[in-house]
Design an enzyme around this catalytic site. Structure first.
Site, short mmCIF file in Angstrom:
data_model
loop_
_atom_site.label_atom_id
_atom_site.label_comp_id
_atom_site.label_asym_id
_atom_site.label_seq_id
_atom_site.Cartn_x
_atom_site.Cartn_y
_atom_site.Cartn_z
N HIS A 151 0.87 -1.18 0.00
CA HIS A 151 0.00 0.00 0.00
C HIS A 151 0.91 1.24 0.00
O HIS A 151 2.03 1.19 0.50
CB HIS A 151 -0.83 -0.06 1.29
CG HIS A 151 -1.88 0.98 1.44
ND1 HIS A 151 -1.61 2.28 1.83
CD2 HIS A 151 -3.23 0.93 1.28
CE1 HIS A 151 -2.74 2.96 1.90
NE2 HIS A 151 -3.74 2.17 1.57
N ASP A 166 3.17 -4.56 8.13
CA ASP A 166 1.95 -3.75 8.01
C ASP A 166 0.77 -4.70 8.22
O ASP A 166 0.45 -5.53 7.37
CB ASP A 166 1.94 -3.12 6.61
CG ASP A 166 0.63 -2.40 6.29
OD1 ASP A 166 -0.34 -2.55 7.06
OD2 ASP A 166 0.58 -1.72 5.26
N GLN A 225 -4.56 -5.01 7.21
CA GLN A 225 -5.62 -5.88 6.69
C GLN A 225 -5.66 -7.24 7.38
O GLN A 225 -6.44 -8.11 7.00
CB GLN A 225 -5.44 -6.09 5.17
CG GLN A 225 -5.57 -4.84 4.36
CD GLN A 225 -6.97 -4.22 4.41
OE1 GLN A 225 -7.95 -4.87 4.78
NE2 GLN A 225 -7.06 -2.95 4.06
N LYS A 278 -10.08 -0.40 10.78
CA LYS A 278 -10.20 -1.59 9.92
C LYS A 278 -10.48 -2.84 10.75
O LYS A 278 -10.52 -3.95 10.22
CB LYS A 278 -8.92 -1.76 9.10
CG LYS A 278 -8.72 -0.66 8.06
CD LYS A 278 -7.50 -0.91 7.23
CE LYS A 278 -7.06 0.31 6.44
NZ LYS A 278 -7.93 0.63 5.31
N CYS A 286 -4.85 2.49 -3.59
CA CYS A 286 -3.61 2.99 -2.96
C CYS A 286 -2.45 2.03 -3.18
O CYS A 286 -1.62 1.84 -2.28
CB CYS A 286 -3.80 3.28 -1.47
SG CYS A 286 -4.94 4.61 -1.16
N1 PLP Z 1 -1.66 -0.65 4.75
C1 PLP Z 1 -2.62 -1.36 4.17
C2 PLP Z 1 -2.34 -2.76 3.71
C3 PLP Z 1 -3.90 -0.81 4.02
O1 PLP Z 1 -4.86 -1.53 3.44
C4 PLP Z 1 -4.13 0.51 4.46
C5 PLP Z 1 -5.44 1.14 4.26
O2 PLP Z 1 -6.20 0.78 3.38
C6 PLP Z 1 -3.09 1.20 5.08
C7 PLP Z 1 -1.87 0.60 5.20
C8 PLP Z 1 -3.29 2.59 5.60
O3 PLP Z 1 -4.17 2.58 6.68
P1 PLP Z 1 -4.67 3.95 7.34
O4 PLP Z 1 -5.22 4.78 6.21
O5 PLP Z 1 -5.71 3.53 8.31
O6 PLP Z 1 -3.48 4.58 7.96
#
Ligand code: PLP
Length: 426
Positions: free
Chosen positions: A137, A214, A217, A240, A378
């Site tokens: 992402h 990370d 998800q 999430k 993203c």
């Molecule tokens: N990493 C992953 C795999 C994501 O799916 C997302 C959000 O969709 C993020 C990071 C970023 O999360 P946040 O916008 O809650 O900081």
């Protein structure tokens, strides 16, 4: 309705609280959109909130609202107790060693930026390397690019297969003497691929390279144990995992966090301040400058209680059943191709339909009350790697029903018929 998933797993049905009825805990799901029952399939973007979480926010503001740590009065003590007890819940939830390793942040994005600027920047030299993967992402790409620009370091990117699986042997070869950090997602938000993060950590640690995972998800959809994974940092977002927006967590190994400088200055993160010198507070407060999202942390703690009541293994099993059902159901749509077919997958279904633009698909679905997402999710570099501009994505949560997947498929069949008619009509 075309039927129900066969063989709903034992864990999904014999759990403390039946998952099927848990859907009733989510008031937002009980509404119509465009005159049709809402079918919410955008859970990778954000999940809905159970009544318990919503009530906890209201209760906090109606009864306990005060600033934390500093006040010597009843309300402040109550707020502090609840805020710090949420930290203990997070510690238990991800099995961190000590509560000092749990830093409250705004979300995954902020957690990763914190590590980039506070852990990595001070130790990076020109020519050093940060290793990520093609399926990250933007939140797990851009913070590393920023710190690379600031220091002359280099971003390296481990490849994936066309089906969306990480090429582990190549990743292993790319870990070298200049690698200062490996950052990898546990579950791809765009493809659903689940990465073997414990194996990846082992490979990296063999070469003394720390790993950030990370978990955005993953953490609301499967059991997560940071000590079993062995990672050095783990980042996730409350929103999430059925919690509020604006709150998330950075887990960091205590010995690393102790050595890192604060990344933001202000109240709360200090022990004493004079114009000559400031002494920083102890962990975890050293990294929590300013008034935190107190209600958010409390709500996150309640979301954790909620998830634990259902059981994370039960949630995982149930979502795997839904994934299998949805994968079979989507196969009935002419011209539909799934993007992301790794053998280990979370309940995220990205797809293309011949000749149709993802935005058109989601716009027509919206008129049927079906909420999906369209675009690059993203993950623009991932889309470029796959040679596509974007996908339509249905991302599931445990509260989704097979009947909702049927509604998605019905909507898609209508989309295909609609555009075919348009073409035939010239
Ligand atoms: N990493 C992953 C795999 C994501 O799916 C997302 C959000 O969709 C993020 C990071 C970023 O999360 P946040 O916008 O809650 O900081």
């Amino acid at each position: 309705m075309t039927g129900t998933p066969t063989g709903l797993s034992q864990a999904a049905t014999s759990n403390r609280r039946p998952i099927e009825t848990a859907r009733n805990d989510f008031p937002i799901l009980d509404q119509t959109v465009a005159g049709k029952p809402l079918v919410y399939l955008d859970n990778a973007a954000t999940t809905q909130k159970p009544r318990r979480v919503i009530d906890s926010l209201r209760h906090y503001y109606e009864h306990d609202n005060a600033n934390v740590h500093r006040g010597i009065h009843e309300l402040s003590e109550r707020a502090t107790r609840q805020y710090e007890s949420a930290r203990d819940k997070v510690r238990d939830f991800i099995n961190a060693d000590v509560r000092e390793e749990i830093i409250f942040v705004r979300g995954t994005t902020e957690a990763i930026n914190l590590v980039a600027q506070s852990y990595l920047r001070p130790i990076l030299a020109a020519g050093d390397e940060i290793l990520i993967t093609e399926m990250e992402h933007h939140s797990n790409i851009v913070p590393w690019q920023l710190v690379a620009e600031q220091t002359g370091a280099r971003l390296r990117v481990a490849p994936i297969t066309d089906s969306g699986e990480l090429l582990l042997p190549t990743l292993a070869e790319m870990i070298g003497p200049r690698t200062r950090l490996l950052a990898v997602t546990q579950v791809s938000n765009a493809l659903g691929s689940i990465n073997p993060v414990a194996d990846i950590v082992r490979l990296a640690h063999e070469q003394a390279v720390p790993v950030l995972v990370d978990g955005a998800q993953a953490v609301g959809h499967m059991p997560v144990d940071v000590r079993a994974i062995g990672c050095d940092f783990y980042a996730f977002s409350g929103h999430k995992m059925y919690g509020p927006t604006g709150i998330g967590v950075l887990y960091g190994r205590r010995d690393l966090l102790e050595k890192m400088p604060p990344w933001q200055g202000g109240g709360e993160m200090i022990r004493s301040v004079s114009f000559e010198k400031t002494e920083y507070n102890v962990l975890p407060h050293k990294f929590e400058a300013g008034t935190p999202h107190i209600a958010g942390a409390i709500g996150l703690g309640v979301a954790i209680d909620y998830i634990e009541d259902l059981g994370r293994s039960a949630i995982e099993c149930h979502e795997q059943d839904l994934l299998a059902y949805a994968t079979g159901a989507l196969a009935r749509v002419p011209g539909l191709r799934l993007v992301g077919t790794a053998p280990q997958k979370a309940a995220i279904l990205s797809f293309l339909i011949d000749g149709l633009h993802p935005h058109d698909i989601s716009t027509v679905l919206d008129r049927e009350g079906v909420a999906v997402r369209a675009g690059h999710h993203c993950a623009m570099p991932l889309m470029a790697r796959l040679g596509i501009p974007g996908t339509t994505r249905a991302s599931l949560a445990f509260y989704n029903k097979p009947a909702e997947i049927d509604a998605l498929v019905r909507g898609l069949l209508q989309v295909v018929a609609f555009f075919n008619r348009g073409r035939a009509g010239g």
